[in-house]
Design an enzyme around this catalytic site. Structure first.
Site, PDB file in Angstrom:
ATOM      1  CG  ASP A  96       3.430   8.081 -14.259  1.00 49.24           C
ATOM      2  OD1 ASP A  96       2.981   8.687 -15.232  1.00 49.24           O
ATOM      3  OD2 ASP A  96       3.121   6.909 -13.977  1.00 49.24           O
ATOM      4  CD  GLU A 104       1.516   2.319 -15.962  1.00 51.88           C
ATOM      5  OE1 GLU A 104       0.839   2.705 -16.925  1.00 51.88           O
ATOM      6  OE2 GLU A 104       1.520   2.887 -14.846  1.00 51.88           O
ATOM      7  CG  HIS A 115       1.986   6.006 -21.099  1.00 52.36           C
ATOM      8  ND1 HIS A 115       2.353   7.223 -21.598  1.00 52.36           N
ATOM      9  CD2 HIS A 115       1.886   6.168 -19.746  1.00 52.36           C
ATOM     10  CE1 HIS A 115       2.461   8.090 -20.602  1.00 52.36           C
ATOM     11  NE2 HIS A 115       2.189   7.477 -19.464  1.00 52.36           N
ATOM     12  CG  HIS A 171       0.669  11.900 -17.042  1.00 52.83           C
ATOM     13  ND1 HIS A 171       0.242  11.632 -18.318  1.00 52.83           N
ATOM     14  CD2 HIS A 171       1.451  10.847 -16.682  1.00 52.83           C
ATOM     15  CE1 HIS A 171       0.729  10.457 -18.711  1.00 52.83           C
ATOM     16  NE2 HIS A 171       1.469   9.960 -17.730  1.00 52.83           N
ATOM     17  CG  HIS A 213       6.423   9.168 -17.965  1.00 55.03           C
ATOM     18  ND1 HIS A 213       6.455   7.805 -18.164  1.00 55.03           N
ATOM     19  CD2 HIS A 213       5.137   9.469 -17.669  1.00 55.03           C
ATOM     20  CE1 HIS A 213       5.247   7.311 -18.004  1.00 55.03           C
ATOM     21  NE2 HIS A 213       4.422   8.302 -17.696  1.00 55.03           N
TER      22      HIS A 213
HETATM   23 ZN   LIG Z   1       2.374   8.066 -17.425  1.00 59.63          ZN
END
Ligand SMILES: [Zn+2]
EC number: 3.5.4.2
Length: 332
Positions: free
Chosen positions: A273, A195, A192, A13, A11
């Protein structure tokens, strides 16, 4: 000190790996005006109150990405840092729609990313693959159109899709058709959910989108029946502790649900992330769990083993990484 645990990062980006130094360098190279002056000016803006305030800064900095070479430099830079964090396998999200919306040609994005992935494997020994990440607040119609075009022109360059960006008000159920297209193509599917969004979004991701992994999923802990299901089905959760703290999703690392998730025998993995924005890469997250939450070496090795089990790898490569982990853990 023992050597770093070998691990998979599932995970991350790629746009969230743009370090301020590179943002400034690319802005100069491409003649792009930034919303703040220099590296310190950019860093001063990295104070987030929730997901949206982070996304605003992320999107502003993304404007420096214009050419194939920019995407290549960003990605190879990330893979170098990943290697230095013990990452043996990286599955990397990229926000194709955001780049197309700024007028970057689709080929420039794919050519730059794919070349870096190939060089990362050859020069750094990091196995890497790309996940096309749907920008959920741009709606399902654009997502469907862009996914179809990416499949037509670049199918061999990405292994799956994800769904990210502003979660609240953009439930997984809106993206059924997009995920059906991906499934029909044999693409892997992550979502996702949980969260900022409620546990119901996690259920939708599993039931309506056929998610094979849930990205984040921490709010699933509010729903005991869902926890039981995630455990029974061994659904991998790609948890990002430092990101959750920095974005204000949880008040502090001490209050993070990760230890409770481990006690509930969920299949937890630990990931960065958006490492350039949230205070750390993969190993920084493992180290914080050890130093601030007191996780022991056996637990950290279990998390690393989960990361290889949850990776979209062929069986031989998975077995090789797991063997490396066992040897490393024995020496460590
Ligand atoms: Zn993410």
């Amino acid at each position: 000190m023992g050597r770093l645990l070998p691990k998979a990062e599932l995970h991350v980006h790629i746009e969230g790996t743009l370090e301020p130094e590179l943002v400034v360098g690319l802005a100069r190279r491409n003649g792009v005006t930034l919303p703040a002056d220099g590296v310190d000016g950019l860093r001063a803006r990295y104070r987030f109150e929730g997901l949206q305030s982070f996304l605003d800064v992320l999107n502003a900095n993304m404007a420096v990405l214009r050419t194939e070479r920019d995407f290549y430099d960003m990605t190879l830079g990330y893979l170098r840092r990943a290697r230095d964090n013990g990452v043996r396998r990286a599955e990397i999200f990229f926000d194709l729609q955001a780049h197309l919306a700024r007028g970057v040609p689709m080929d420039a994005v794919f050519d730059g990313l794919a070349a870096a992935v190939a060089d990362g494997e050859r020069e750094l020994g990091v196995s890497a693959a790309l996940l096309l990440c749907i920008v959920r607040d741009r709606g399902p119609e654009e997502a469907e159109r862009v996914l179809r075009e990416a499949i037509r022109r670049h199918r061999d360059r990405f292994i799956g899709i994800g769904l990210a960006s502003a979660e609240l008000g953009h439930p997984p159920s809106l993206f059924r058709e997009v995920y059906a297209i991906a499934a029909a193509e044999g693409l892997r599917r992550t979502v996702h959910a949980g969260e900022e969004g409620p546990p119901g979004y996690v259920r939708e991701a599993l039931d309506l989108l056929g998610a094979e992994r849930i990205d984040h999923g921490i709010r699933a802990m509010e729903d005991p029946d869902l926890v039981a299901r995630l455990r029974a089905e061994r659904v991998p959760l790609t948890v990002c502790p430092l990101s959750n703290v920095r974005l204000g999703i949880v008040p502090s690392l001490r209050e993070h649900p990760l230890p409770a998730m481990l006690r509930a025998n969920l299949m937890v993995t630990v990931n960065s992330d958006n490492p350039a924005y949230v205070g750390g890469y993969a190993e920084d997250n493992y180290r914080a769990l050890r130093d601030e939450l007191g996780l022991d070496p056996t637990t950290l090795a279990t998390i690393a083993a989960n990361s290889f089990d949850a990776a979209f790898l062929d069986p031989e490569t998975r077995a090789r990484f797991q063997a490396e982990l066992r040897t490393g853990a024995a020496n460590g």
